[in-house]
Design an enzyme around this catalytic site. Sequence first.
Site, PDB file in Angstrom:
ATOM      1  CD  GLU A   1      -8.328  62.539  51.970  1.00  0.00           C
ATOM      2  OE1 GLU A   1      -7.484  63.438  52.063  1.00  0.00           O
ATOM      3  OE2 GLU A   1      -8.024  61.330  51.808  1.00  0.00           O
TER       4      GLU A   1
ATOM      5  CG  HIS B   1     -29.688  73.933  33.187  1.00  0.00           C
ATOM      6  ND1 HIS B   1     -29.921  73.966  31.824  1.00  0.00           N
ATOM      7  CD2 HIS B   1     -30.070  72.691  33.578  1.00  0.00           C
ATOM      8  CE1 HIS B   1     -30.428  72.815  31.432  1.00  0.00           C
ATOM      9  NE2 HIS B   1     -30.529  72.025  32.475  1.00  0.00           N
TER      10      HIS B   1
ATOM     11  CG  HIS C   1     -28.411  67.252  32.775  1.00  0.00           C
ATOM     12  ND1 HIS C   1     -27.735  68.386  33.208  1.00  0.00           N
ATOM     13  CD2 HIS C   1     -29.664  67.673  32.455  1.00  0.00           C
ATOM     14  CE1 HIS C   1     -28.546  69.429  33.160  1.00  0.00           C
ATOM     15  NE2 HIS C   1     -29.727  69.023  32.706  1.00  0.00           N
TER      16      HIS C   1
ATOM     17  CB  CYS D   1     -29.721  65.719  28.058  1.00  0.00           C
ATOM     18  SG  CYS D   1     -30.812  66.424  29.292  1.00  0.00           S
TER      19      CYS D   1
ATOM     20  CG  HIS E   1     -32.155  70.194  36.598  1.00  0.00           C
ATOM     21  ND1 HIS E   1     -33.373  70.607  36.121  1.00  0.00           N
ATOM     22  CD2 HIS E   1     -31.384  69.989  35.505  1.00  0.00           C
ATOM     23  CE1 HIS E   1     -33.355  70.626  34.798  1.00  0.00           C
ATOM     24  NE2 HIS E   1     -32.159  70.251  34.396  1.00  0.00           N
TER      25      HIS E   1
END
Length: 235
Positions: free
Chosen positions: A130, A186, A107, A89, A109
């Site tokens: 809200e 993903h 990141h 990543c 999943h």
Amino acid sequence: MSETNVDSLVASHDPTHPANLICQLCRLFYNNGWVTGTGGGISIRDGDLIYIAPSGVQKERMVADNMFVMDLPTKKYLRVPESLKPSACTPLFLAAYTIRNAGACIHTHSQNAVVVSLLYDKVFTIANIEQIKALPKIVEPGYLGFFDTLIIPIIENTAHEEDLKDSLEQAIIDYPSATAVLVRRHGIYVWGETVWKAKVYNEAIDYLLELAVKMRQLGIPPDGGIGSERNTRLV
Ligand SMILES: CSC[C@@H](O)[C@@H](O)C(=O)COP(=O)(O)O
Ligand SMILES: [Zn+2]
């Protein structure tokens, strides 16, 4: 820098040191089902230094000594732990640092992100909830209001994580008010000015993604406006 000094980049008793915080937050994210099975992760920036987790490891079991450290201006690794590769990543995290000056990028999943990516085409939108108020406007100071619409772009997945770089960068540029990008089938990338803001944004967004799925299951459009639920009310 000598080997000992390089290790000093990640050796600290301070629980808020980025190397320690990555491990702590990944355990928290694991317990939410966001980084299980080695997927997902987080990177934190401290000035010009970027802390990056290793690739393909159980993210909830990492220790500070596993962390890579990169110098952001030169993109050179200052610390490379033995027998480990940096997270796939990394180019995506770098996009958030360089284009948005982020302080951290998460990141996940999350299944909420994956399901939403199957229900929406180019963008996810939700309004009049809200929890939207936890998210920043980005293009101007302050946070979204109850009557604002949250917009998160969706990009297509690729065979390899690093190949998402170009489309993620394009989405960040095309949606200047976005603080996250969904990746179809993903997960999601979420960033913020600081690690704590990134954490809050990720939590608020995941809440809204989950809520949107439930609203759609009930036939209520998440961006339908106040009153759009009237037709589905039982009494
Ligand atoms: C379950 S494998 C997931 C990876 O391919 C990737 O999508 C991911 O999120 C984590 O990559 P990593 O290189 O382990 O940090
Ligand atoms: Zn991933």
